[in-house]
Write a protein that holds these residues in place. Sequence first.
Motif, short mmCIF file in Angstrom:
data_model
loop_
_atom_site.label_atom_id
_atom_site.label_comp_id
_atom_site.label_asym_id
_atom_site.label_seq_id
_atom_site.Cartn_x
_atom_site.Cartn_y
_atom_site.Cartn_z
N TRP A 95 0.85 -1.19 0.00
CA TRP A 95 0.00 0.00 0.00
C TRP A 95 0.89 1.25 0.00
O TRP A 95 2.01 1.21 0.52
CB TRP A 95 -0.90 0.01 1.23
N VAL A 97 0.49 3.97 1.76
CA VAL A 97 0.64 4.43 3.15
C VAL A 97 0.18 3.31 4.08
O VAL A 97 -0.78 2.59 3.79
CB VAL A 97 -0.17 5.72 3.43
N GLY A 98 0.86 3.18 5.21
CA GLY A 98 0.43 2.20 6.22
C GLY A 98 0.53 0.78 5.72
O GLY A 98 1.15 0.47 4.70
N PRO A 101 -4.55 0.62 5.19
CA PRO A 101 -5.29 1.82 5.59
C PRO A 101 -6.77 1.71 5.25
O PRO A 101 -7.17 0.98 4.33
CB PRO A 101 -4.62 2.93 4.78
N ALA A 125 -4.69 8.45 6.62
CA ALA A 125 -3.29 8.50 7.04
C ALA A 125 -3.06 9.80 7.79
O ALA A 125 -3.73 10.81 7.52
CB ALA A 125 -2.35 8.40 5.85
N GLU A 126 -2.12 9.78 8.71
CA GLU A 126 -1.81 10.95 9.50
C GLU A 126 -0.84 11.87 8.73
O GLU A 126 -0.01 11.39 7.94
CB GLU A 126 -1.17 10.54 10.83
N SER A 129 2.98 11.18 7.40
CA SER A 129 3.21 9.76 7.10
C SER A 129 4.01 9.63 5.80
O SER A 129 3.79 10.38 4.84
CB SER A 129 1.88 9.02 6.95
N VAL A 131 4.91 8.44 2.19
CA VAL A 131 4.14 7.97 1.03
C VAL A 131 5.11 7.23 0.12
O VAL A 131 6.15 7.77 -0.27
CB VAL A 131 3.48 9.15 0.29
N THR A 188 6.29 12.95 2.06
CA THR A 188 5.46 12.82 3.26
C THR A 188 4.10 13.48 3.04
O THR A 188 3.98 14.44 2.26
CB THR A 188 6.15 13.47 4.47
N CYS A 200 -5.99 12.54 4.81
CA CYS A 200 -6.02 11.39 3.89
C CYS A 200 -5.04 11.61 2.75
O CYS A 200 -4.61 12.73 2.47
CB CYS A 200 -7.42 11.16 3.33
#
Length: 246
Positions: A95, A97-98, A101, A125-126, A129, A131, A188, A200
């Motif tokens: 993914w 991010v994360g 998610p 996502a925060e 984060s 990418v 980021t 997001c």
Amino acid sequence: MRAKRQVRTWLQLLSGITMGALTLPTASTTSDAHGMRTAASSTSASASASVPASAPVAGAPSRPPSPSSPNGPAPPAPGEPPGGDTSVPAVARLWPVGNRPAVLRAWQPPPTPYGRGHRGVDLAAEPGSPVRSVAPGRVSFAGRVAGRGTVAVELTGTGSPPLRTTFTPVRATVKKGDEVTAGEVLGTLETDGSHCPASCLHWGLLRDRTYLDPLSLLPAWLLHVAPSRLLPVPTGDDDGPGPRMR
């Protein structure tokens, strides 16, 4: 008697001269009248010959253009290229991010090229984060679009024109032309409250000008994670097999 004959002769001569004088203008008038009529007829014939048979009559409605007009039919409305390649191989390795998610908003293709829709997916996502690129490729854009940081990556081995993934809003740490691998950080996540009610990442996918569902890049094992379950494994002691998480 002779004198009477002479007088009678002179009277006849005078009468003839008078009658001749009276008939000459009449003949001239008649001749002139005939001449005028002849000239009028000639003028009318000349005028008729000078007007083409196909000339439009004044005040008559114009004829509508033929369907086979040299200009041809009206050009089609601009839009996404018809019959384009919409196949998407599942080349993503992870993914962006994360780990898994939440999808805050799914892909919603517009009914028309310029209609309303959602040309991508929003992943929770925060801010700050990392990418990542989901597959190997080359950075085709890294900059700001309408004030929002954007990164685009053309994915390797996805045909011609290649698939292109986009990520917004991202503060880029790469530049155009960089070769990236799957999992390499592109930048980021920035704070942007104009697109999502919560923070997001907007993830998009295109082939040429055609928008596609970016989730179709994910293989099944990434898109649908099966729940964990405990399986017995041998331990080699007398207590019997113990549990193992799988």
